[in-house]
Design an enzyme around this catalytic site. Structure first.
Site, PDB file in Angstrom:
ATOM      1  N   HIS A  70      -3.381   2.973  -4.484  1.00  0.00           N
ATOM      2  CA  HIS A  70      -2.608   2.431  -3.309  1.00  0.00           C
ATOM      3  C   HIS A  70      -1.261   1.802  -3.914  1.00  0.00           C
ATOM      4  O   HIS A  70      -0.918   1.275  -2.602  1.00  0.00           O
ATOM      5  CB  HIS A  70      -2.982   1.246  -2.479  1.00  0.00           C
ATOM      6  CG  HIS A  70      -4.756   1.652  -1.838  1.00  0.00           C
ATOM      7  ND1 HIS A  70      -4.806   2.418  -1.033  1.00  0.00           N
ATOM      8  CD2 HIS A  70      -5.430   1.639  -2.247  1.00  0.00           C
ATOM      9  CE1 HIS A  70      -5.803   2.949  -0.590  1.00  0.00           C
ATOM     10  NE2 HIS A  70      -6.494   2.066  -1.658  1.00  0.00           N
ATOM     11  N   ASP A 104       0.672  -0.968  -0.246  1.00  0.00           N
ATOM     12  CA  ASP A 104      -0.043   0.102  -0.007  1.00  0.00           C
ATOM     13  C   ASP A 104       0.616   1.359   0.240  1.00  0.00           C
ATOM     14  O   ASP A 104       2.015   0.790  -0.151  1.00  0.00           O
ATOM     15  CB  ASP A 104      -0.893   0.055   1.319  1.00  0.00           C
ATOM     16  CG  ASP A 104      -2.298   0.769   0.838  1.00  0.00           C
ATOM     17  OD1 ASP A 104      -2.296   1.476   0.418  1.00  0.00           O
ATOM     18  OD2 ASP A 104      -3.587  -0.243   0.878  1.00  0.00           O
ATOM     19  N   GLU A 154     -10.165   1.682  -4.441  1.00  0.00           N
ATOM     20  CA  GLU A 154     -10.381   3.171  -4.529  1.00  0.00           C
ATOM     21  C   GLU A 154      -8.546   4.082  -5.415  1.00  0.00           C
ATOM     22  O   GLU A 154      -7.795   4.806  -4.957  1.00  0.00           O
ATOM     23  CB  GLU A 154      -9.803   3.328  -2.804  1.00  0.00           C
ATOM     24  CG  GLU A 154     -10.819   3.441  -2.349  1.00  0.00           C
ATOM     25  CD  GLU A 154     -10.370   3.311  -0.548  1.00  0.00           C
ATOM     26  OE1 GLU A 154     -11.534   3.241  -0.262  1.00  0.00           O
ATOM     27  OE2 GLU A 154      -9.195   3.549  -0.510  1.00  0.00           O
TER      28      GLU A 154
END
Length: 642
Positions: free
Chosen positions: A280, A206, A357
């Site tokens: 990410h 991440d 995301e």
């Protein structure tokens, strides 16, 4: 009616009869989590002898079941001997000579009579799960790490038939936001296996750190695995100063990964690796800036918890570009190298490739992305991500694995054979299943363990709440889809706000009890009141084992409303029966002599705070909660915690 269905109905009927018999006789109900398919309880007990003989075939797959039984010697002080055969063993573990289709590969039969214990299964996995149930039949002191004297190590006489409802029963552990050591991961696996979980999803990469050694790309860990240590509320920190040391973090060597995988395998658990792309991915971009679409990426640093992304109604906007560039061929070469090594380390048949995301605002500005869109006929940025996902799926499949991603991979067109993990509620999973794709359900609604467990005044603050009773309502199979395509579910623990193992335990338990039962126990057998009675027994076990858990279920849930005359009204309720709520508005500390809540309260205008606490049978069970008046006014206009 086929024979298997007859047998299933038979064991379930027996279970109901046994429960009714228990209610009439007053015998203490055994507290097994997750609740087995069928339990028939009889009068009497079996007491473990001083010399515990275990009869079982001794082979590598039986290693952990045998270790579980050998562990009985620590708290009991009794001697445990394991033999291939014995005339009158205390405990016998048996593999069925003929496959029993009812219990499958992970099910078992457990019989406790006055002569001893017999556990039968088709496979060693079933025997392992049977031994976990056996431990739960014994007094809570059986989990002690030291000798406990003055005890009769007795268990009730029972006949148990048990097998799981779903084949995928998982927890996701984010080791990227904060790094947890190999030993800490193995301890987490140990506690999971006691409650019959069979999958650990490791979120390995991440923006805050790349946690797995990739030998062909060493900068991923020499640079990408470390940031600046900050303590407080993650996401609110100022950007680190140039001279602050970047020495906080770590990674797993490939030998570490092999050891974790084997540790899990010994406990019949798979490890699902996640490499989160294309969003990410800041840690990867910092290590190899050429993977970015954005000039200046060579100046980026691994995130240390500073704010850099906004979630709006119009989409996700990032302040720096934390994505891999879908128009850059070097990205696909990079991912091929990563997945070549990952696939060799993890024998499980799936690799999770993230997909969630992804802030696309930098892609919108990129000339290379614009050229890709023109060349491939892509009309939206969602279609650009879908192009990326389909190429990544081919790389994953070239390594002999199945491609799995978060439900955002549905946007712009789903890769042909992708498996969808539905996290934004159930909608994505339903859509994928209707398209014929396999689905793992892990919705925020029921299964996000990083959410607060009780009132925000007392819980470490996160933006949403998930109470134990809500987690227990998780039903992975929607009515509108083919149940065969819902292969299971899992709960997810993101660790932005989780800095250490004790808080990791606090956030996991007892909600992971609920999820384990959601995924193992027949839907028709679930009962909240019965479940919570068993949870309280397991609180005692965790106290003995010194494992931390959240007592939030004892705390009341509060709702504040603004009345037409601007007076505040407070409503309170509890998750469990038999609790009395006592309160004060006068700044003193309430106990069971103070007013008891019976109906919504009007808050005195001059009051500065509300204090509440719960009691049961004259004893405090909840924590003291103090809510200032200013906070109550905010809640009256922003009721989004429960």
């Amino acid at each position: 009616m086929n024979n298997n269905l007859k047998r299933l109905l038979g064991v379930m009927c027996c279970g109901v009869m046994a429960l009714n018999a228990f209610s009439q006789t007053g015998k203490e109900h055994v507290a097994i989590i997750p609740e087995p398919v069928s339990i028939t309880q009889s009068e009497g007990q079996y007491v473990l002898p001083k010399n515990i003989i275990v009869a079982t075939s001794i082979n590598p797959e039986m290693k952990q079941a045998i270790a579980t039984l050998k562990g009985l010697s620590i708290p009991t002080g009794n001697h445990v001997t394991v033999l291939n055969s014995a005339a009158k063993p205390a405990i016998r573990l048996m593999i069925n000579a003929k496959n029993d289709t009812l219990i499958g590969d992970e099910g078992y039969y457990l019989s406790v009579t006055k002569k001893g214990v017999v556990i039968r299964a088709n496979k060693p996995a079933g025997l392992f799960y049977g031994t976990q149930t056996l431990i739960q039949l014994l007094p809570k002191e059986i989990v002690s790490a030291k000798r406990v004297t003055g005890f009769s190590w007795a268990m009730p006489l029972v006949q148990i038939t048990d097998y799981p409802r779903f084949k995928w029963r998982g927890l996701m552990f984010d080791v990227s936001r904060h790094f947890f050591t190999k030993a800490e991961v193995e301890e987490y696996i140990d506690n999971m296996s006691k409650y019959k979980y069979n999958l650990l999803h490791m979120h390995l990469t991440d923006d805050e750190g790349w946690r797995i050694e990739i030998k062909s790309l060493p900068r991923l860990t020499t640079v990408g695995a470390y940031n600046v240590k900050k303590v407080g509320y993650f996401g609110s920190f100022p950007a680190p100063k140039p001279d602050e040391p970047r020495d906080y973090g770590g990674f797993y060597t490939q030998d570490d990964i092999r050891e974790i995988v084997q540790y899990a395998k010994d406990r019949f658990m798979n490890i699902l690796p996640e490499i989160d792309v294309p969003g990410h991915s800041l840690a990867a971009v910092v290590a190899y800036p050429e993977l970015s679409c954005t000039p200046g990426a060579d100046q980026y640093q691994v995130r240390s918890g500073e704010h850099f992304m906004n979630f709006t109604k119009d989409g996700i906007k990032a302040g720096i570009d934390n994505t891999l560039c879908p128009a850059n061929e070097k990205v696909y070469v990079f991912l091929d190298k990563v997945l070549t090594e990952v696939a060799k380390l993890f024998p499980f048949g799936y690799i999770h490739m993230g997909g969630d995301e992804c802030a696309k605002n930098f892609w919108e500005k990129s000339d290379s992305v614009k050229a890709l869109m023109q060349r491939e006929g892509l009309k939206t940025q969602e279609e650009v991500q879908a192009y990326f996902e389909k190429r990544v799926e081919k790389i994953v499949e070239s390594k002999g694995k199945k491609f799995l991603g978060w439900d955002e991979i549905l946007e712009g067109g789903l890769a042909p054979d992708a498996i969808v993990m539905s996290w934004r509620g159930m909608k994505g999973g339903i859509q994928a299943a209707k398209m014929g794709h396999e689905v793992v359900m892990s919705p925020t609604t029921f299964a996000y363990l990083d959410y607060m467990q009780g009132d925000p005044a007392i819980e470490p603050h996160v933006y949403a709440t998930l109470r134990l009773s809500k987690a227990y309502q998780f039903e992975p199979v929607p009515d509108s889809v083919d149940s065969k395509l819902i292969i299971g579910g899992q709960a997810n623990l993101w660790t932005e706000q989780v800095y250490n193992v004790r808080h990791l335990e606090y956030m996991t338990w007892p909600r992971a009890f609920a999820i384990s039962e959601d995924l193992w126990t027949p839907k028709a057998k679930k009962n909240w009141d019965d479940f919570f009675g068993r949870v309280e027994k397991h609180f005692g076990r965790f106290d003995e084992a010194q494992i931390k858990y959240a007592p939030s279920v004892y705390d009341p849930s509060l709702t504040v409303r603004m009345m037409p005359d601007s007076t505040l009204q407070v409503s309170m309720e509890t998750e469990v029966k038999g609790l009395d709520i006592h309160y004060t508005f006068d700044n003193s500390f309430p106990d069971n002599f103070y007013p008891k809540y019976t109906e919504p309260l009007l808050v005195p205008k001059e009051s500065s705070q509300l204090k509440v606490i719960t009691y049961r049978d004259g004893k405090p069970v909840g924590r003291l909660i103090t809510i200032p008046m200013d906070e109550m006014k905010k809640r009256a206009t922003r009721r989004n915690y429960d």
